[in-house]
Design a protein around this motif. Structure first.
Motif, short mmCIF file in Angstrom:
data_model
loop_
_atom_site.label_atom_id
_atom_site.label_comp_id
_atom_site.label_asym_id
_atom_site.label_seq_id
_atom_site.Cartn_x
_atom_site.Cartn_y
_atom_site.Cartn_z
N PHE A 30 -35.10 -42.92 -33.47
CA PHE A 30 -34.57 -42.70 -32.66
C PHE A 30 -34.88 -42.47 -31.34
CE2 PHE A 30 -33.10 -42.10 -37.24
CZ PHE A 30 -32.29 -42.63 -37.61
N ASP A 31 -34.22 -42.86 -30.04
CA ASP A 31 -34.36 -42.70 -29.09
C ASP A 31 -33.71 -41.33 -28.76
OD1 ASP A 31 -36.53 -44.84 -28.41
OD2 ASP A 31 -34.01 -45.63 -27.78
N ALA B 285 -30.12 -41.02 -29.40
CA ALA B 285 -28.92 -41.78 -30.18
C ALA B 285 -28.54 -40.67 -31.10
CB ALA B 285 -30.21 -41.79 -30.75
N VAL C 122 -28.18 -39.35 -34.75
CA VAL C 122 -28.57 -39.14 -35.79
C VAL C 122 -27.90 -37.83 -36.95
CG1 VAL C 122 -31.10 -39.78 -35.43
CG2 VAL C 122 -30.14 -36.92 -34.93
N ARG D 100 -27.38 -35.51 -31.17
CA ARG D 100 -27.91 -36.84 -30.99
C ARG D 100 -29.94 -35.88 -30.71
NH1 ARG D 100 -24.83 -39.44 -28.56
NH2 ARG D 100 -22.65 -38.38 -27.84
N ALA D 101 -30.68 -37.07 -30.80
CA ALA D 101 -31.57 -37.23 -30.97
C ALA D 101 -32.55 -36.66 -29.58
CB ALA D 101 -32.40 -38.52 -31.26
N GLY E 117 -37.15 -38.48 -28.48
CA GLY E 117 -36.80 -39.39 -29.56
C GLY E 117 -37.25 -38.45 -31.01
N PRO F 242 -37.36 -41.04 -38.40
CA PRO F 242 -36.41 -40.87 -39.67
C PRO F 242 -37.20 -39.55 -40.83
CG PRO F 242 -35.91 -43.10 -39.37
CD PRO F 242 -37.26 -42.82 -38.08
N PRO G 56 -29.19 -42.93 -39.28
CA PRO G 56 -28.30 -42.97 -38.13
C PRO G 56 -27.00 -41.75 -38.41
CG PRO G 56 -28.83 -44.37 -39.30
CD PRO G 56 -29.32 -43.67 -40.16
#
Ligand code: ADP
Ligand code: ZN
Length: 731
Positions: free
Chosen positions: A7-8, A11, A13, A28-29, A33, A36, A56
């Motif tokens: 996950f950048d 992103a 999550v 947010r990541a 990043g 998982p 996600p």
């Protein structure tokens, strides 16, 4: 496009925390990043809490209000298989997922850098003349080329005292320094030669090795009498697992057993494995937890909770004494580690070995139906024979008042002592006497908080409630009528039996083994070692002695009251008694002298007693299985126990009655609900307890139906509801 395995920054999550919120939340990541499964710290209200990146983000929240992960912790991410294990285990036990994650993160300071800790490695100086012990330390360091160890580990590996290592530090031949991070565990060597195996052992070991080589899931029931070499055989499976570079876990039911076991591992593989149970220090727990995730430990020996360690690549789980009720956790998250081991293995392509002399009926049936493979070791290793078993018909014994050892058993004990052998008297009752009664008014002293009698513990000079642990000094006068000096003990506990033994065998050295008489696991271990070395003539013990200890001089086991477990309406009463009696009698004759076991019973014709005596185990299991099948009971049907407890009895009953009325979701799957009824122990710690029992057919979707059923009504405040899927006990 972002890599789906990463996950950048920014992103969305979803993060599962250990807070009781029920479901993962979106974040947010963070900068840089995250992966998982990463362990993270996230803001929650004003606090920061521990969480795991579960997948996600779900979306659907106001994007402006989504907060960012605070930081990613320095710990190996939780693998996909482990995440699905926790999810499936939560679904199976109807436990909220955060509580399941808590089981997997019960490690102090998980998020902190490791505390200072000294490590030892090879130094530059080469002293000229070395004692043999010092030379062994340096050889060991050479063998492990460049590795560092803790003081205890290095001393154990070299077989020297820690003082020897310290001496080398002073000479500069060993360097002592602070560790910047947790150390991996010393490598175990699977290729050191094991003991040469007997034919049936070799065949079983080969079958287990094949399972490991296949690299797929499979469960094997390894059945063999105590002393047949099950441990020796499954250590071969461990060796194969280590050769494949995968991790292995051995679960044991008792901490007291681990010392003996660790020593066997050291002899077989040349180093100690990781150890996980309540007696392990915080520092060591943290290290083991981290190394499980990083792959820095290849073999872990542990209690049931070790199943929740975040192993990177688990290839084998051994559940030793798989029938033991200690595998069922009876508070907090109610799970059976034996069943969860099978689930976990299925999700990570691992093999399971269930070892027992007296398997649970569940495992026996699973082997019968081909769900599990079954391997049998049929004889004791070497010359040791199974003990001769006999019943003593207590109706024909002349018993003096307040005596529990009949003349026949007493004579047998005397004969052993005369020959310099040991006798074990087994009574599964702690304390002095189970009941204290007032001879003036008939009052029996009970616990104020529980529906249970207080048990006199004379060594402590106190009354103890075995339900809640409440204790109080032994009173002089009756708490009900005030009469002085009229309180009298009724029935025997191990302490009272010890008194009888002292009176009958004044010359004998007597040891009492009962869990409450030892302050620590170490004290218990020492007592056991002392007995094994011949430090007692008569051993008096509770259930504690039934488990795999080796007493080579022991040739007689006398069971004081073989009928004790047969009373009561517990579904598993017969099975438990059968297992316990077989295990206890298996204590006799493990050395080169034949053993004998005698069971004092008032009902020698009882089917369970007859099955124990005849030694026809398969016949016993077949009969027991047929009975359960006819009644639709586990493992042929499914049960769930619901316990409602409240300070007010009415609250629990009313809620139970309401649940019973609204049984629609249960009827839909053909399940029945029984109750509400007062629990056999109707009050514990001041809370009144009411039970419901749900019974369903084997294939029925029980958990889903129960979830829907319970979800219909909100429990009132003050009411605690616990759901026990596949209950083992019904108190
Ligand atoms: P179990 O686990 O079935 O109770 P163990 O593996 O503990 O049995 O074996 C009982 C005893 O016999 C142990 O002391 C063990 O070291 C010894 N033993 C078993 N098999 C062998 C063998 N093939 N060679 C030498 N000793 C053995
Ligand atoms: Zn109590």
């Amino acid at each position: 496009m972002a890599d789906p395995g990463f996950f950048d920054e920014g992103a969305l999550v979803s993060v599962l925390t250990t807070e009781p919120l029920g479901r993962p939340l979106d974040y947010r990541a963070p900068e840089g990043g995250c992966l998982p499964g990463a362990f993270v710290e996230v803001p929650l209200g004003p606090r920061r809490v521990l969480g795991v990146v579960w997948g996600p983000g779900e979306g659907g929240f106001d994007p402006a209000r989504i907060r960012t992960v605070t930081r990613v912790l320095d710990a190996a991410p939780l693998g996909e298989a482990m995440r699905s294990f926790l999810t499936r285990a939560a679904d199976y036990t109807l436990t909220p997922l955060p509580a399941m994650l808590r089981l997997a993160t019960r490690t102090p300071g998980l998020a902190d850098p490791p505390g200072p800790r000294r490590i030892y490695r090879k130094g530059q100086a080469a002293p000229e003349r070395l004692t043999a012990a010092r030379a062994r330390v340096l050889e060991t360091l050479d063998d492990y080329g460049g590795a560092a160890f803790t003081l205890g580990e290095l001393a154990a590996l070299a077989g020297v005292s820690t003082g020897v290592v310290k001496g080398l530090v002073r000479l500069g031949a060993v360097i002592e320094e602070e560790a910047p991070r947790d150390l991996p565990y010393p490598r175990l060597d699977p290729d050191r030669p094991g003991k040469p195996l007997a034919a049936d052992q070799a065949a079983a070991a080969a079958a287990l090795r094949d399972g490991i080589t296949g690299g797929r899931y499979g469960t094997t029931l390894l059945k063999g009498v105590t002393g047949s070499g099950k441990t020796e055989v499954y250590l071969e499976a461990v060796a194969e697992c280590l050769r494949r570079g995968r991790q292995a876990l051995v679960l044991l039911p008792e901490i007291a057993l681990t010392a003996e076991f660790l020593e066997r591992v050291r002899q077989r593989f040349g180093a100690l494995p990781g150890e996980w149970h309540s007696g392990v220090t915080q520092t060591e727990r943290r290290r083991l937890w981290r190394m499980a995730g990083e792959g820095g430990v290849s073999l872990v020996i542990g209690a049931r909770s070790a199943l929740f360690l975040p192993f990177r690549d688990l290839g084998l789980i051994v559940v030793d004494e798989e029938h033991d009720s200690a595998y069922k956790q009876e508070d907090g998250v109610l799970y059976n580690a034996r069943d969860m081991a099978v689930l976990r293995a299925a999700l990570c392509d691992a093999q399971v070995v269930l070892a027992s002399a007296t398997p649970s009926l569940e495992s026996w049936v699973n082997a019968e139906t081909g769900k599990y493979r079954r391997l049998d070791l049929t004889s004791r290793f070497g010359t040791a024979e199974m003990p001769a078993l006999s019943a003593i018909d207590m109706r024909a014994e002349r018993m003096e008042p307040n005596r529990w050892i009949g003349p026949t058993l007493a004579a047998a004990v005397a004969a052993r002592i005369a020959r310099g052998e040991q006798a074990l008297l087994f009574l599964n009752r702690r304390g002095y006497a189970p009941v204290t009664i007032c001879r003036a008014c008939g009052h029996q002293i009970g616990c104020e908080h529980c529906d249970a009698r207080m048990v006199e513990h004379r060594f402590l000079r106190r009354l103890v409630c075995h339900q809640c642990g409440e204790t109080r000094p032994m009173p002089e006068t009756c708490p009900a009528c005030g009469a002085e000096g009229r309180l009298a003990p009724v029935g025997p506990g191990v302490e009272r039996l010890a008194e009888e033994v002292a009176a009958r065998f004044p010359e004998a050295r007597v040891a009492v083994l009962s869990s409450d008489l030892f302050g620590s696991a170490r004290a218990l271990k020492e007592a056991i070692a002392g007995i094994a070395a011949g430090g007692a003539d008569i051993v008096i013990g509770t259930q504690l002695v039934a488990k795999g200890h080796n007493f080579p001089l022991l040739t007689l086991v006398g069971v004081i009251d073989a009928d004790l477990g047969l009373q009561g309406s517990d579904l598993r009463a017969a099975e438990r008694t059968f297992q316990l009696m077989r295990q206890v009698s298996g204590r006799a004759g493990r050395g080169d002298r034949p053993g004998e076991a005698m069971l004092q019973t008032y009902q020698p014709e009882h089917p369970v007693i007859r099955a124990i005596l005849s030694g026809e185990e398969e016949a016993f299991w077949r009969a027991e299985a047929a009975e359960r099948k006819a009644a639709g009971m586990p493992p042929f049907g499914r049960l769930a126990g619901i316990v409602l407890s409240s300070p007010r009895a009415e609250t629990a009953f009313d809620f139970g009655a309401e649940l019973a009325r609204r049984d629609g979701p249960l009827r839909q799957i053909g399940a029945q609900v029984f109750g509400p009824a007062p629990a056999p122990i109707a009050r514990i710690r001041g809370r009144h307890r009411v039970r419901l029992l749900v019974k369903a057919a084997r294939g029925a979707p029980l958990q889903a139906a129960i979830g829907e059923w319970i979800g219909q009504i909100r429990p009132p405040n003050n009411l605690r509801l616990t759901i026990d899927i596949d209950p083992q006990s019904f108190y």
